[in-house]
Design a protein around this motif. Sequence first.
Motif, PDB file in Angstrom:
ATOM      1  N   GLU A 136      -4.349  -2.183  -3.607  1.00  0.00           N
ATOM      2  CA  GLU A 136      -4.183  -0.991  -2.935  1.00  0.00           C
ATOM      3  C   GLU A 136      -4.697   0.219  -3.577  1.00  0.00           C
ATOM      4  O   GLU A 136      -5.149   1.201  -3.272  1.00  0.00           O
ATOM      5  CB  GLU A 136      -2.950  -0.951  -2.178  1.00  0.00           C
ATOM      6  N   GLN A 137      -4.346   0.186  -4.751  1.00  0.00           N
ATOM      7  CA  GLN A 137      -4.771   1.144  -5.800  1.00  0.00           C
ATOM      8  C   GLN A 137      -5.927   1.480  -5.931  1.00  0.00           C
ATOM      9  O   GLN A 137      -6.492   2.459  -5.804  1.00  0.00           O
ATOM     10  CB  GLN A 137      -4.165   0.756  -7.196  1.00  0.00           C
ATOM     11  N   GLN A 168      -5.780   9.258  -0.934  1.00  0.00           N
ATOM     12  CA  GLN A 168      -4.522   8.982  -1.150  1.00  0.00           C
ATOM     13  C   GLN A 168      -3.668   9.104  -0.021  1.00  0.00           C
ATOM     14  O   GLN A 168      -2.551   8.828   0.172  1.00  0.00           O
ATOM     15  CB  GLN A 168      -4.016   9.685  -2.304  1.00  0.00           C
ATOM     16  N   LYS A 228      -0.038   0.715   8.866  1.00  0.00           N
ATOM     17  CA  LYS A 228       0.255  -0.405   7.767  1.00  0.00           C
ATOM     18  C   LYS A 228      -0.255  -1.802   8.582  1.00  0.00           C
ATOM     19  O   LYS A 228      -0.424  -1.698   9.885  1.00  0.00           O
ATOM     20  CB  LYS A 228       1.564  -0.479   7.481  1.00  0.00           C
ATOM     21  N   PHE A 269      -8.147   1.051  -3.552  1.00  0.00           N
ATOM     22  CA  PHE A 269      -8.469   1.737  -2.174  1.00  0.00           C
ATOM     23  C   PHE A 269      -8.012   3.399  -2.164  1.00  0.00           C
ATOM     24  O   PHE A 269      -8.736   4.295  -1.665  1.00  0.00           O
ATOM     25  CB  PHE A 269      -8.002   1.123  -0.828  1.00  0.00           C
ATOM     26  N   LEU A 270      -6.716   3.352  -2.450  1.00  0.00           N
ATOM     27  CA  LEU A 270      -6.263   4.790  -2.641  1.00  0.00           C
ATOM     28  C   LEU A 270      -7.098   5.788  -3.434  1.00  0.00           C
ATOM     29  O   LEU A 270      -7.458   6.831  -3.120  1.00  0.00           O
ATOM     30  CB  LEU A 270      -4.610   4.897  -3.140  1.00  0.00           C
ATOM     31  N   ASN A 280       1.980  -2.780   3.282  1.00  0.00           N
ATOM     32  CA  ASN A 280       0.731  -2.394   2.804  1.00  0.00           C
ATOM     33  C   ASN A 280      -0.156  -1.790   3.860  1.00  0.00           C
ATOM     34  O   ASN A 280       0.128  -2.060   5.186  1.00  0.00           O
ATOM     35  CB  ASN A 280       0.138  -3.766   2.230  1.00  0.00           C
ATOM     36  N   LEU A 281      -0.768  -0.728   3.555  1.00  0.00           N
ATOM     37  CA  LEU A 281      -1.697  -0.080   4.304  1.00  0.00           C
ATOM     38  C   LEU A 281      -2.781  -0.943   4.945  1.00  0.00           C
ATOM     39  O   LEU A 281      -3.385  -1.908   3.985  1.00  0.00           O
ATOM     40  CB  LEU A 281      -2.451   1.180   3.886  1.00  0.00           C
ATOM     41  N   SER A 282      -3.227  -1.093   6.182  1.00  0.00           N
ATOM     42  CA  SER A 282      -4.403  -1.782   6.624  1.00  0.00           C
ATOM     43  C   SER A 282      -5.823  -1.081   6.026  1.00  0.00           C
ATOM     44  O   SER A 282      -5.878   0.078   5.653  1.00  0.00           O
ATOM     45  CB  SER A 282      -4.285  -1.752   8.259  1.00  0.00           C
ATOM     46  N   THR A 283      -6.637  -1.902   6.019  1.00  0.00           N
ATOM     47  CA  THR A 283      -7.824  -1.311   5.630  1.00  0.00           C
ATOM     48  C   THR A 283      -8.623  -0.586   6.598  1.00  0.00           C
ATOM     49  O   THR A 283      -9.580   0.320   6.432  1.00  0.00           O
ATOM     50  CB  THR A 283      -9.231  -2.356   5.351  1.00  0.00           C
ATOM     51  N   ARG A 336      -5.279  -7.629  -1.623  1.00  0.00           N
ATOM     52  CA  ARG A 336      -6.029  -6.527  -1.713  1.00  0.00           C
ATOM     53  C   ARG A 336      -5.180  -5.348  -2.839  1.00  0.00           C
ATOM     54  O   ARG A 336      -4.073  -5.596  -2.637  1.00  0.00           O
ATOM     55  CB  ARG A 336      -6.221  -5.555  -0.366  1.00  0.00           C
TER      56      ARG A 336
END
Length: 272
Positions: free
Chosen positions: A105-106, A114, A175, A108-109, A181-184, A103
Amino acid sequence: MWLALLATLTALPPARDAGPPPRGLACLPTWYAGEVTHRPDGGWGFVVDGGAFVPWRAAGTDGAAGEEAVDLESIYRVPYVPGPIVTLDASDAGDIEDPGRVRIEQLFLTTYGQSRDEVFDHLAKVRFFGLRYPFHELAAEPLRRVVTRLEAALEEDPKLRPFLTNIGGTFIWRKIARSKNLSTHAFGIAIDLNVERAHYWRWQRRGEPLKWQNRVPQAIVDAFEAEGFIWGGRWVHYDTMHFEYRPELLSEACRETTGPRGGRDAGVNQAR
Ligand SMILES: [Zn+2]
């Protein structure tokens, strides 16, 4: 004047020798905030809202399995194949990657928010078999369409109901377990069904070889995949309660039809 010049430069079409952008890149603006661009130094990439450039192919990786590849191409390196549930052989899990587990992350953020507060401000409520759950407004309509499909499936097969009630949840700012990493789930684009009916690789006894298990019925998986959700039951590191909105992995528009990857993709299409 500099701004005007900059605007002119960014508005220029890509260099003619660049050819068309890869399909997996060209399709991204359908769901993610930013735009496809080509840079003489960086090649094809995606400029996210805010200006950061995420390359399609990071210099030097050549699309190969690198450590911690952060290029967009890596999203697609392990194809996600929807359709009949496949029993996964996890005996050599070290060599197998889970489709969709890469994934960026950028993306998604920049698309979903954010921070916890920013995501929170964009949550809608979706009715899911009796209760209303928070879900990101950009993924709420797809989830509602999943519910419509599931309601029809439930008419056919009442035994589906226990999987769809007492569900594990949707939005939670956290996370991924044992990861930075952040979870979805943090972006409000993932849903866990009834935990009691699920299997999760981390619930296995420590040190035991991974053994893929699943009870989630085909009809439920089909309903989610038809609306752009991937299923954690497709992973050797299985998480069978988990569905997340990743339309780029299921869209025909993102799939290469020609070029060096055409052979493998043609095989994927046949298998569907
Ligand atoms: Zn989950």
